[in-house]
Design an enzyme around this catalytic site. Structure first.
Site, short mmCIF file in Angstrom:
data_model
loop_
_atom_site.label_atom_id
_atom_site.label_comp_id
_atom_site.label_asym_id
_atom_site.label_seq_id
_atom_site.Cartn_x
_atom_site.Cartn_y
_atom_site.Cartn_z
N LYS A 1 -20.97 -4.44 9.03
CA LYS A 1 -21.93 -5.53 9.25
C LYS A 1 -21.55 -6.76 8.41
O LYS A 1 -20.55 -6.74 7.70
CB LYS A 1 -23.34 -5.03 8.95
CG LYS A 1 -23.73 -3.74 9.71
CD LYS A 1 -23.94 -3.98 11.20
CE LYS A 1 -23.95 -2.71 12.05
NZ LYS A 1 -25.04 -1.79 11.88
C1 PLP Z 1 -25.82 -0.59 12.39
C2 PLP Z 1 -27.02 -0.64 13.26
C3 PLP Z 1 -28.21 0.02 12.94
C4 PLP Z 1 -28.32 1.06 11.86
O1 PLP Z 1 -27.97 0.69 10.62
P1 PLP Z 1 -27.50 1.77 9.53
O2 PLP Z 1 -27.45 0.97 8.28
O3 PLP Z 1 -26.19 2.29 9.97
O4 PLP Z 1 -28.55 2.85 9.48
C5 PLP Z 1 -29.32 -0.18 13.73
N1 PLP Z 1 -29.27 -0.98 14.80
C6 PLP Z 1 -28.14 -1.61 15.16
C7 PLP Z 1 -28.16 -2.48 16.37
C8 PLP Z 1 -26.98 -1.44 14.42
O5 PLP Z 1 -25.84 -2.04 14.81
#
Ligand code: PLP
Length: 396
Positions: free
Chosen positions: A195
């Site tokens: 991210k």
């Molecule tokens: C990465 C992601 C999540 C979950 O996040 P984590 O930190 O991995 O639990 C939720 N929604 C979307 C759209 C994502 O890309």
């Protein structure tokens, strides 16, 4: 025409370029070390500093850091009052966490189809799915391109619903002239390494209503409050559990990393945008694929760069093109298999092919190309060359 590696030609790259990867620098390492030596390991002052930095970048009056982005969704839906029998309307074009978090609360995720152009949740499709049991509308800013927030604000207001944006792709994106998170009820973020900024694992919820924020904060620590003023307790050891919460705490070490990373958010997003502009320009003349769109009046954060193949212009299918790109050394992926088609959703929630034709049709054609701030100009050139080579070879 150059022969693709999968047909026996020379690969563009010798080593695979991943689709996403974190950028960690010396300042990040120093920040974590300082936290490690500070005497606080979990829930110390680094969390407050991180939350203050999050409020600043999101322009939301409240923000609470939490153990991961999935926990952030769970906490936000809980704070919105979602419980057994309630419905959360969301998109099938997302990671399963967006809808799974509704299931954790005994609620039912209800999918609505996406807009063909942006692959974001369609407000018209959502309007058709609203029932007396609907509690939350949960758009996802797919790939980092903001959803139609004006329409979702109006829908939420008209039906008395809570708007929870899954902004896991969209930290640093802008919509309605403001950062994602600055409007609406709550937005959730993920700090997983692919991210925009990372804390290893991590997440956050930004909120506008102080009651939502207070419930999120309690939810991450067993539903316990120590605020005697809030609860009227007098004893010096006062704490009490008022909700059924979880241990969803993040650590000071992670928060210190997050604050350091947030200082570079703008530069990270700018570099992603620069790479996206380079791809847009390089693929403009190709009739074999479509590039992602940036809706006018928004700032796309390009967490992903998903191209859609024009299968009618190709002699071969997505699987072959995907394999050929891998053979050139690109760490391509597909975002997303529509959530309602996963076995769990088919078996337990009646998910079936044909329910969301736009998402399903897009899925057949999607390929996510590498995009992350640490990519060099040579990496970008390699992606361009590999995509042009493979799609030209297989063009009809
Ligand atoms: C990465 C992601 C999540 C979950 O996040 P984590 O930190 O991995 O639990 C939720 N929604 C979307 C759209 C994502 O890309």
């Amino acid at each position: 025409m150059r022969k693709p590696a999968i047909e026996g030609g020379e690969p563009v790259r010798k080593t695979t370029l991943p689709y996403g990867r974190q950028s960690i620098d010396d300042a990040d390492a120093r920040a974590v070390e300082a936290a490690l030596r500070s005497g606080w390991i979990t829930q110390g002052p680094a969390i407050d500093a991180f939350e203050a930095a999050l409020r600043k970048v999101t322009q939301a009056p409240h923000a609470h850091a939490i153990s991961n982005g999935t926990a952030a969704l769970h906490a936000a839906y809980f704070a919105a009052g979602v419980g057994p029998g309630d419905e959360v309307v969301t998109t099938p074009m997302t990671f399963a966490a967006t809808s799974n978090a509704a299931l954790y609360l005994g609620a039912r995720p209800v999918f609505a189809d996406v807009d063909e152009r942006t692959l974001n949740l369609s407000p018209e499709a959502v309007a058709e799915r609203i029932t007396p049991r609907t509690k939350v509308i949960a758009p996802v800013h797919f790939a980092g391109g903001p959803a139609d927030m004006k329409a979702f604000h109006d829908l939420a207001r008209d039906h008395g619903l809570v708007l929870v944006e899954d902004a896991a792709h969209a930290l640093g994106a802008e919509v309605l002239g403001k950062p994602v998170g600055a409007t609406g009820d709550m937005a959730t973020y993920s700090f997983h390494p692919v991210k925009h900024v990372t804390t290893g694992e991590g997440g956050a919820v930004s909120a506008h209503d102080p009651q939502h924020a207070a419930r999120v904060k309690r939810f991450r620590s067993h539903g316990i409050t120590k605020d005697a003023k809030e609860r009227g307790g007098e004893e010096p050891w006062f704490y009490e559990m008022v909700d059924l919460g979880y241990n969803y705490r993040i650590t000071d070490l992670q928060a210190a990393l997050g604050t350091s990373q947030l200082g570079r958010l703008d530069a990270f997003v700018e570099r992603r945008r620069q790479i996206a502009r380079a791809y847009d320009a390089a693929f403009k003349d190709l009739e074999t694929l479509e590039t992602p769109v940036e809706t006018p009046g928004t700032r796309h954060a390009y967490h992903l760069y998903p191209i859609r193949l024009r299968l009618d212009r190709l002699k071969t299918g997505r699987r072959e093109v995907f394999r050929a790109l891998q053979a050139e050394g690109l760490g391509v992926t597909v975002h997303y298999i529509p959530v309602h088609l996963h076995p769990y959703y088919r078996q337990n929630l009646g998910g079936a092919k044909g329910q969301h034709p736009v998402a399903e049709g897009a899925y057949e054609r999607l390929v996510s190309l590498p995009v992350f701030p640490a990519m060099t100009d040579q990496d970008v050139q390699d992606v361009v060359e590999a995509v042009r080579k493979v799609t030209t070879w297989y063009a009809r």
